[in-house]
Design a protein around this motif. Structure first.
Motif, short mmCIF file in Angstrom:
data_model
loop_
_atom_site.label_atom_id
_atom_site.label_comp_id
_atom_site.label_asym_id
_atom_site.label_seq_id
_atom_site.Cartn_x
_atom_site.Cartn_y
_atom_site.Cartn_z
N ALA A 70 8.02 -4.18 7.14
CA ALA A 70 7.68 -3.65 5.82
C ALA A 70 6.27 -4.05 5.38
O ALA A 70 5.72 -3.46 4.46
N SER A 71 5.67 -5.04 6.05
CA SER A 71 4.31 -5.51 5.71
C SER A 71 4.15 -5.68 4.20
O SER A 71 3.32 -5.03 3.56
N LEU A 72 4.95 -6.57 3.63
CA LEU A 72 4.97 -6.76 2.19
C LEU A 72 3.67 -7.38 1.67
O LEU A 72 3.05 -8.19 2.35
N ASN A 73 3.30 -6.99 0.48
CA ASN A 73 2.13 -7.53 -0.21
C ASN A 73 2.58 -8.25 -1.47
O ASN A 73 3.67 -7.98 -2.00
N ILE A 74 1.73 -9.14 -1.97
CA ILE A 74 2.02 -9.79 -3.24
C ILE A 74 2.15 -8.71 -4.31
O ILE A 74 1.38 -7.76 -4.33
N ALA A 75 3.16 -8.85 -5.17
CA ALA A 75 3.47 -7.95 -6.28
C ALA A 75 4.34 -6.76 -5.87
O ALA A 75 4.71 -5.97 -6.73
N ASP A 76 4.69 -6.62 -4.58
CA ASP A 76 5.64 -5.59 -4.19
C ASP A 76 7.02 -5.94 -4.73
O ASP A 76 7.44 -7.10 -4.66
N GLU A 110 16.13 -3.98 -0.38
CA GLU A 110 15.52 -2.68 -0.63
C GLU A 110 14.03 -2.93 -0.88
O GLU A 110 13.67 -3.64 -1.82
N PHE A 111 13.18 -2.38 -0.03
CA PHE A 111 11.74 -2.62 -0.10
C PHE A 111 11.06 -1.58 -0.97
O PHE A 111 11.33 -0.39 -0.85
N ARG A 112 10.18 -2.04 -1.85
CA ARG A 112 9.36 -1.19 -2.71
C ARG A 112 10.17 -0.05 -3.34
O ARG A 112 9.87 1.12 -3.14
N PRO A 113 11.20 -0.39 -4.11
CA PRO A 113 11.99 0.67 -4.75
C PRO A 113 11.13 1.43 -5.76
O PRO A 113 10.14 0.90 -6.27
N ASP A 114 11.52 2.68 -6.05
CA ASP A 114 10.73 3.43 -7.03
C ASP A 114 10.91 2.85 -8.42
O ASP A 114 11.82 2.05 -8.67
N ARG A 115 10.04 3.22 -9.33
CA ARG A 115 10.03 2.63 -10.67
C ARG A 115 11.35 2.82 -11.41
O ARG A 115 11.77 1.93 -12.14
#
Length: 129
Positions: A70-76, A110-115
């Motif tokens: 998923a290459s997560l970033n800070i604030a994801d 669940e990675f980067r779910p929608d708003r």
């Protein structure tokens, strides 16, 4: 007597994710620093902003591979389905003082779910006290 953990946590990646090899067997593990703000509190003096809380999400094997990919970033944002909650005790390297934390072991992430999905979990975050 038996109990169960049935909860979901919505939070954001608060620091860099760590991916490492397991020491005792083949595979990998991932450590995700997760931040979240507790609900605001309505008091007789008005609304008091909720406190920040930080946890570590520790994923192993298949879930750790998903975290890596998923290459997560800070604030994801993440939504974590909790499988287990564990305490973590250690001595601070600099001061030697005892420290404690809570590790969340996920059943699913669940990675980067929608708003809209995040809003589901964070709506109505005001509690009356």
């Amino acid at each position: 007597m038996r109990g169960m953990i049935d909860c979901t946590i919505a939070g954001y990646v608060s620091q860099h994710v760590i991916i490492r090899d397991l020491k005792r067997r083949s595979g990998i593990w991932a450590s995700i620093p997760l931040g979240l703000r507790l609900p605001d509190q309505v008091t007789s003096e008005g609304v008091r902003e909720g406190k920040m809380r930080y946890f570590t999400v520790k994923a192993y094997d298949h879930l750790a591979t998903q975290v890596r990919d998923a290459s997560l970033n800070i604030a994801d944002w993440l939504i974590i389905q909790v499988a287990d909650i564990q305490t973590n005790l250690w001595n601070d390297r600099e001061t030697g003082r005892p420290r404690a934390g809570i590790d969340i072991i996920p059943a699913a992430i669940e990675f980067r779910p929608d708003r809209d999905r995040v809003a589901q979990f964070t709506a109505g975050l005001t509690s009356v006290r």
